[in-house]
Design an enzyme around this catalytic site. Structure first.
Site, short mmCIF file in Angstrom:
data_model
loop_
_atom_site.label_atom_id
_atom_site.label_comp_id
_atom_site.label_asym_id
_atom_site.label_seq_id
_atom_site.Cartn_x
_atom_site.Cartn_y
_atom_site.Cartn_z
N GLY A 97 0.82 -1.21 0.00
CA GLY A 97 0.00 0.00 0.00
C GLY A 97 0.85 1.26 0.00
CB SER A 169 -2.90 9.30 6.47
OG SER A 169 -2.39 8.51 5.41
CG ASP A 317 1.89 -0.18 10.28
OD1 ASP A 317 0.73 -0.32 9.84
OD2 ASP A 317 2.76 0.46 9.67
NE ARG A 348 -2.58 -5.60 9.79
CZ ARG A 348 -1.52 -4.91 9.41
NH1 ARG A 348 -1.25 -3.72 9.95
NH2 ARG A 348 -0.70 -5.40 8.49
#
EC number: 2.5.1.19
Length: 439
Positions: A97, A169, A317, A348
């Protein structure tokens, strides 16, 4: 892709020294900026994972001469800001990504058309968060009806904009910074929360003026990049698996060497310390403009906490392995503002909840939250967990087996090669037992 199955066993103790591979985020950016620079960039510590190799192959397909020497050494003969050539086929970035979103920013302002594609997982991930603000700069990028790849990019002249990021982001911020290099005028990007700052650091290292006024970054179009040597520190996201392994093991101690400690990345250390983790920072120093250190980690009694929302974007992450630590803690751990976990390589939140339930852990996920009641001194049940092809899920449950009463079998582990191809070898070197089979 071959279906690789891991069978991870309980272990009585861990000990030794681990040097994790190079930081994935920095490795991607070193290839990209080296390719756009004037002169030759020498990279050491480059992550030899499939994601970063996909970025390297994409720029080679656009005419950039890149020598991959192996063992983390790469030489990039820069094409210059306007030296990329039109690729003759779609650029396939596999599972990455980061590659797709950052390269969209680079390709939007090129004088040619291009197409970005990826594997089945990446082709399901949202891309409008990048394509829509790029369109405000004049970019023409077509997506699927669902806003996913393939990205058909018709390169056009761009212009600077003022844009406030709707979420914290680093990928979106970086895409706009890279597009800003090709835009007429100045691009202003206002952040609404902390996100990793590797792009700003590296752009400055390559001679680009990136101004910062409070939470707003400004980059003027047309600036040339000058090649430089890049030393990539160890990836703190990879180190996190060994941090938690050492903390939850019945006994033992690990020394993790050369770990990147960038404050916009290392929140996982702060979270684990807040849970009672015995983590000592040793020999802090700097390499290539990035702070690094060694981390000494000892088996610890962990406690459930409510994780500060401000830390979530800079540890996003690492949440799969943080959830494993929480499952071993005394009391309840709660986290919120986790919506980004729904759109990673897998959902997730859903996949971790299912896996923890399979091991007998009391937990529950909300739309963007997670609650885990730790088992503290009680062992997990053994059993089978589906990773859904998500590398971080697979490694997290391999670590969880340290506290299980029986082996944990983890399905679909092939994608670990995208970010941490040496994980199993390093884990076994410090006392973990992970058998691999192919189905």
């Amino acid at each position: 892709m071959t279906n690789i199955i891991w069978r991870s066993h309980p272990a009585p103790s861990l000990s030794g020294t681990v040097r994790v591979p190079g930081d994935k985020s920095i490795s991607h950016r070193a290839i990209m900026l080296g390719a756009l620079a004037d002169g030759t960039t020498h990279i050491s510590g480059f992550l030899e994972g499939e994601d970063c190799l996909a970025t390297m192959r994409a720029f080679q397909a656009m005419g950039v001469a890149i020598e991959h020497h192996g063992e983390g050494r790469v030489t990039v003969h820069g094409a210059g800001l306007h030296g990329l050539r039109a690729p003759t086929a779609p650029l396939d970035v596999g599972n990455s990504g980061t590659s797709m979103r950052l390269m969209a920013g680079v390709l939007a302002g090129q004088p040619f058309a291009s197409e970005l594609i990826g594997d089945a997982s990446l082709m399901q991930r949202p891309m409008r968060r990048v394509t829509e603000p790029l369109a405000l700069m004049g970019a023409e990028i077509a997506t699927s009806e669902r806003g996913t790849a393939p990205l058909a990019i018709h390169g056009k002249p761009l212009h600077g904009i003022r844009y406030t990021l709707p979420i914290a982001s680093a990928q979106l911020k970086s895409a706009l910074l890279f597009a800003g290099l090709y835009a007429e005028g100045t691009t202003f990007i206002a952040e609404t929360g902390i996100s990793r700052d590797h792009s700003e650091r590296m752009l400055r290292g390559f001679g680009v003026a990136v101004q910062q006024d409070g939470a707003t970054l400004a980059i003027r179009g047309g600036q040339r990049l000058t090649a430089r040597d890049v030393v990539v520190p160890g990836d703190v996201s990879s180190a996190a698996f060994f941090l938690v392994a050492a903390l939850i093991a019945p006994e033992g101690e690990l020394l993790l060497e050369n770990v990147g400690m960038n404050p916009t990345r290392a929140a996982v250390v702060e979270i684990l310390r807040a849970m009672g983790g015995d983590i000592t920072v040793v020999n802090p120093r700097e390499a290539g403009g990035e702070p690094i250190a060694d981390l000494r980690v000892r088996a610890s009694r962990l406690y459930g906490i409510t994780i500060d929302e401000a830390l979530v974007p800079i540890a996003i992450d690492e949440f799969p392995i943080i959830f494993i630590a929480a499952a071993c803690a005394e009391g309840e751990t709660r986290a919120s503002a986790l919506h980004e976990l729904r759109v990673k390589e897998s959902d997730r939140l859903a996949v971790m909840t299912a896996g923890l339930h399979a091991l007998g852990v009391d937990c529950g996920a909300g739309e963007d939250s997670m609650r885990i009641r730790g088992k503290a001194g009680t062992a997990f049940a053994g059993g089978q967990v589906a990773s859904h092809g998500d590398h971080r899920i697979a490694m997290s449950f391999a670590v969880a087996a340290l506290r299980a009463a029986a082996p944990v079998e983890i399905l679909d582990c092939a994608n670990v090669a995208t970010s941490f191809p040496t994980f199993r070898a390093l884990a076994q070197g410090v006392g973990m037992q992970i058998e691999e089979s192919h189905a």
